[in-house]
Design an enzyme around this catalytic site. Sequence first.
Site, PDB file in Angstrom:
ATOM      1  N   ASP A   1       0.876  -1.161   0.000  1.00 38.14           N
ATOM      2  CA  ASP A   1       0.000   0.000   0.000  1.00 38.14           C
ATOM      3  C   ASP A   1       0.913   1.210   0.000  1.00 38.14           C
ATOM      4  O   ASP A   1       1.907   1.242   0.727  1.00 38.14           O
ATOM      5  CB  ASP A   1      -0.935   0.005   1.202  1.00 38.14           C
TER       6      ASP A   1
ATOM      7  N   GLY B   1      -0.557   7.648 -11.642  1.00 40.20           N
ATOM      8  CA  GLY B   1      -0.900   8.358 -10.401  1.00 40.20           C
ATOM      9  C   GLY B   1      -0.324   9.767 -10.361  1.00 40.20           C
ATOM     10  O   GLY B   1      -0.521  10.568 -11.281  1.00 40.20           O
TER      11      GLY B   1
END
Length: 194
Positions: A69, A150
Site C-alpha cells: 500500500d 498516479g
Amino acid sequence: MNKIVFATNNLHKLEEIRQIMDGFYEVLSLTDIGCYEEIVEDADTLDGNAQIKADFVTNRYHMDCFADDSGLEVEALNGAPGVYSARYAGEHCTYQDNVDKLLAALDGVQNRKAAFRTVIALNLQGQTYHFEGRCDGMIATEQRGEGGFGYDPVFQPDGYDKTFSELGVEVKNKISHRGKATQKLISFLQNYVK
Ligand code: ITT
C-alpha cells in the site's frame, strides 16, 4: 522458479514489480490465481491496508502472498492525501482528477515538500513480515512527462530536476518508495530461500 502472488489490481505496479523480480520469482497477479473479488481496504494506515490485501489471498487461496500500500504525504497538507491517495478527488476519480486537486490545493503554497511511502506486507509460510520504502521530493507547480501513473507527473524526487514521469520506469524503480521496499523484500526472500 518460486511462485508468489502480488495482491494488486494495479497493472502499473504489477509491471514495475515483475521487472524488479525478473528471473528470481514468478510473480502471479490476482487474475492469474482467479481472484476477481474486490478486496476492501478500510484500514487507516498503509500497514493495515497492505496486511488486509495479503491476508485475503493467503486465507482464501492458501498461497504465499505480498501486497503493498502506498501513499503520497504532502507536508503543507499535514500528510494528506496519505492512505487516501487513490481516492483523493472522490470515489471513482481518475489519476488526472487527483493531480488536478493536488495542484489546486497547493496553488500559491511555497512549501512543496512531499514523500511517497510504501509498506509491503508479506505472508510467507505462516509468518508475516513488513518492509518499508520512502522517497522524498517535492510537488512540481505543473505536471510534466508522460510515463508512470498516479501522481508521477507532479512528483519530483530529491536530487533530480525531472518528475517521475519524465525519469521513466527504470530510474524510478531504483529510487522510488516501492523500489526501495521491494529491494528489502527481495533481499529478505533471497536469504530466506538459501
Ligand atoms: P492496489 O490494487 O494495489 O490497492 P492502488 O492503485 O490502490 O492499487 P495504492 O493503494 O498502493 O495503489 O496507492 C494509492 C494511490 O497512490 C495510487 O492509486 C496512486 O494514485 C498513488 N501512487 C501509489 N504509488 C505511486 C507511484 O509510484 N507513483 C505515482 N502515484 C502513486
